[in-house]
Design a protein around this motif. Sequence first.
Motif, PDB file in Angstrom:
ATOM      1  N   TYR A  17      12.978 -10.182   1.380  1.00  0.00           N
ATOM      2  CA  TYR A  17      12.370  -9.583   0.190  1.00  0.00           C
ATOM      3  C   TYR A  17      13.272  -9.675  -1.036  1.00  0.00           C
ATOM      4  O   TYR A  17      12.860  -9.325  -2.137  1.00  0.00           O
ATOM      5  CB  TYR A  17      11.984  -8.135   0.469  1.00  0.00           C
ATOM      6  N   GLU A  18      14.507 -10.147  -0.834  1.00  0.00           N
ATOM      7  CA  GLU A  18      15.367 -10.428  -1.982  1.00  0.00           C
ATOM      8  C   GLU A  18      14.737 -11.519  -2.849  1.00  0.00           C
ATOM      9  O   GLU A  18      14.868 -11.499  -4.079  1.00  0.00           O
ATOM     10  CB  GLU A  18      16.749 -10.875  -1.495  1.00  0.00           C
ATOM     11  N   TYR A  19      14.054 -12.456  -2.200  1.00  0.00           N
ATOM     12  CA  TYR A  19      13.368 -13.495  -2.966  1.00  0.00           C
ATOM     13  C   TYR A  19      12.314 -12.891  -3.889  1.00  0.00           C
ATOM     14  O   TYR A  19      12.199 -13.284  -5.059  1.00  0.00           O
ATOM     15  CB  TYR A  19      12.707 -14.514  -2.033  1.00  0.00           C
TER      16      TYR A  19
ATOM     17  N   LEU B 261       7.346  -2.587  -2.780  1.00  0.00           N
ATOM     18  CA  LEU B 261       6.056  -2.496  -2.100  1.00  0.00           C
ATOM     19  C   LEU B 261       6.061  -3.312  -0.819  1.00  0.00           C
ATOM     20  O   LEU B 261       5.600  -2.851   0.237  1.00  0.00           O
ATOM     21  CB  LEU B 261       4.938  -2.980  -3.025  1.00  0.00           C
ATOM     22  N   ALA B 262       6.592  -4.529  -0.884  1.00  0.00           N
ATOM     23  CA  ALA B 262       6.648  -5.379   0.305  1.00  0.00           C
ATOM     24  C   ALA B 262       7.563  -4.780   1.368  1.00  0.00           C
ATOM     25  O   ALA B 262       7.249  -4.803   2.564  1.00  0.00           O
ATOM     26  CB  ALA B 262       7.129  -6.779  -0.071  1.00  0.00           C
ATOM     27  N   SER B 263       8.678  -4.209   0.934  1.00  0.00           N
ATOM     28  CA  SER B 263       9.643  -3.633   1.868  1.00  0.00           C
ATOM     29  C   SER B 263       9.100  -2.395   2.557  1.00  0.00           C
ATOM     30  O   SER B 263       9.483  -2.091   3.695  1.00  0.00           O
ATOM     31  CB  SER B 263      10.941  -3.283   1.134  1.00  0.00           C
ATOM     32  N   ILE B 264       8.222  -1.669   1.894  1.00  0.00           N
ATOM     33  CA  ILE B 264       7.628  -0.481   2.507  1.00  0.00           C
ATOM     34  C   ILE B 264       6.652  -0.867   3.611  1.00  0.00           C
ATOM     35  O   ILE B 264       6.595  -0.234   4.668  1.00  0.00           O
ATOM     36  CB  ILE B 264       6.919   0.379   1.435  1.00  0.00           C
ATOM     37  N   THR B 265       5.875  -1.897   3.374  1.00  0.00           N
ATOM     38  CA  THR B 265       4.863  -2.279   4.360  1.00  0.00           C
ATOM     39  C   THR B 265       5.487  -2.812   5.645  1.00  0.00           C
ATOM     40  O   THR B 265       4.933  -2.614   6.735  1.00  0.00           O
ATOM     41  CB  THR B 265       3.918  -3.355   3.786  1.00  0.00           C
ATOM     42  N   TYR B 266       6.638  -3.471   5.537  1.00  0.00           N
ATOM     43  CA  TYR B 266       7.244  -4.065   6.728  1.00  0.00           C
ATOM     44  C   TYR B 266       7.627  -3.024   7.775  1.00  0.00           C
ATOM     45  O   TYR B 266       7.272  -3.178   8.962  1.00  0.00           O
ATOM     46  CB  TYR B 266       8.463  -4.907   6.333  1.00  0.00           C
ATOM     47  N   PRO B 267       8.359  -1.945   7.423  1.00  0.00           N
ATOM     48  CA  PRO B 267       8.689  -0.953   8.455  1.00  0.00           C
ATOM     49  C   PRO B 267       7.467  -0.299   9.077  1.00  0.00           C
ATOM     50  O   PRO B 267       7.447  -0.048  10.287  1.00  0.00           O
ATOM     51  CB  PRO B 267       9.533   0.074   7.686  1.00  0.00           C
TER      52      PRO B 267
ATOM     53  N   ILE C 175      16.675  -4.260   6.341  1.00  0.00           N
ATOM     54  CA  ILE C 175      15.764  -4.025   5.222  1.00  0.00           C
ATOM     55  C   ILE C 175      15.986  -2.656   4.606  1.00  0.00           C
ATOM     56  O   ILE C 175      16.006  -2.496   3.381  1.00  0.00           O
ATOM     57  CB  ILE C 175      14.298  -4.168   5.704  1.00  0.00           C
ATOM     58  N   SER C 176      16.160  -1.649   5.450  1.00  0.00           N
ATOM     59  CA  SER C 176      16.319  -0.282   4.951  1.00  0.00           C
ATOM     60  C   SER C 176      17.536  -0.156   4.047  1.00  0.00           C
ATOM     61  O   SER C 176      17.474   0.483   2.988  1.00  0.00           O
ATOM     62  CB  SER C 176      16.431   0.690   6.134  1.00  0.00           C
ATOM     63  N   VAL C 177      18.634  -0.770   4.471  1.00  0.00           N
ATOM     64  CA  VAL C 177      19.856  -0.682   3.660  1.00  0.00           C
ATOM     65  C   VAL C 177      19.769  -1.586   2.434  1.00  0.00           C
ATOM     66  O   VAL C 177      20.048  -1.173   1.308  1.00  0.00           O
ATOM     67  CB  VAL C 177      21.089  -1.057   4.519  1.00  0.00           C
TER      68      VAL C 177
END
Length: 557
Positions: free
Chosen positions: A110-112, A124-130, A357-359
């Motif tokens: 998600y850095e990209y 938003l993308a990082s929230i959906t993954y977990p 991802i969380s960190v």
Amino acid sequence: MRTFSAADYAVLVAVLVILTAIGLYYRYTGGRQSSTEEYLLGDRRQSVLPVALSLAASHMSGIAILGTPAEVYFRGAIFFVANLSLIIVIPITVHLFLPVFFKVGSSSTYEYLYLRFGGRVRTLASITYPVQSVMFMAVVLYAPSLALETLSGIPILWSIIIVGSVCTFYSTIGGIKAVIMTDVFQFMLSTLAVLSIIFSEYLDKGSFTNILKIASEGGRLNFSNFSLDPTERHTWWSLLIGGTFTYLGSYGIHQAQVQRYLTLKDYETARKTVYVSWLITSAFSFSLSFAGLCLYSRYHLCDPLAAGSIASQDQLVPFFVVDVLDMWPGMSGLVMAGVFSASLSSISATLNSLANISVHDFIKPLYSSYTHASLTDSQVLVLSKLLACVCGGLLIVMAYLAHFLAGILQVGLTLTGLVGGPMVATFTLGMFVPVANEAGALASLVSGLSLSLWLNFGGKRPPVVNLPSSIIGCSNSTLFTPPSSQTTLLRPEQYFYVRRLSYWWNVVLSSLLSFFMGLIVSLLTDYLQKNNTEQLKKNQQRRENLVMYGKNKKDDT
């Protein structure tokens, strides 16, 4: 129905001890997991074959080992056609997506999105993954726990706690190195489990030809369905097209997969590894489908589900294990160890990626925004290990709640495509559509996820219809249970048309809506912003940042 012997329990315990030992070994050897580079990316020095086996192991979870043979037994071998979509997926992954992630070089996919579209899209993308990952892991852990309860009588809760704790332990202390090496060991066990089913029936029937003959006579070799009707559950078109969109989410942009690509030293090594993994995965998938035909050859005259010997189709493989393989001491335990190993391969990789991802996408940006300072490498490492442990605890809770679900294979595939489709569309917009902007990316994710949730969980679907089965060969009349009274079911045509579509089309629809909504909004906002000099400069700066990041910035983990 016979249950586990002492030898079976001994095999299961031995496997759990070996997995724990692997985690301890990598905790106290090499760099002792003392840096985030080693903990999350294995110092980027991993070898081709172990990573290829790890990728294959995580793709073929316990859901696949329990669900695929049962799917083939009850509805035919056409399900294998979905694996042919990898002919499209793997080259796209290797030649289009993978070079971009190696260019960015970050351990977070998600850095990209942050570099291309900004912080809101990444968040938003990082929230959906977990959310999606925890639900999927819960089903993955629940599946073998259900099987173990069927075989041994051990309550599902205790099975989930014991196995989930072992997985969390070695994933937390051993890092990605332990994850990869336990995957190798677990893949070997999973392969033995599937082969034991196949060769036990080979010995019983005398040849593979006899197995295929029985399957053909029972209508299980149903490869000729080229129907264009999207409401049919499995056709060549639904499996190929739906499989392509589903597996692009798994291979192309899934955090756990991409993170393992990046444990390799360079793009060329990763490219070779993915192709090797493809061959391994395809061979294993074929073995699973053939195992389903072997199960049919065993029970074609006495269906255990129709006879009341099992309560659901997900118990078919465990039933076969104790019904047929029990004659060899420890064999039932070995097969169940293979089923658990396949599940733990998927779970351990996801736990490690969730910590990453969380960190990387939440804690570090928040810490920097409030303190105007950066976390040290040692702080990031401690947080990563702590969060891996926390995610493991959450997984155990969610896995117990998964017993309210039914049909683990379809549920697993549904959860895989739930987020994967819209996410692939958003990454595709960023990588291959120059006009795509932040507003378009947000619209892409929101619209795609909304449709995906509605399609998958917005209402009831018609019941799944199995192929005909027989009970004429059941010799014990006590096996039979009288049919219970049921309320009148709706006919398929009485359901809302969208609810009648094959579940494989859900990810296709959500992906297409996501992509075109993102494209339309991008074009519209680009037109409105043509005279907005400040916004044009902002967009140009983001594109330049992405280029410079790939050239100069090393992974700050």
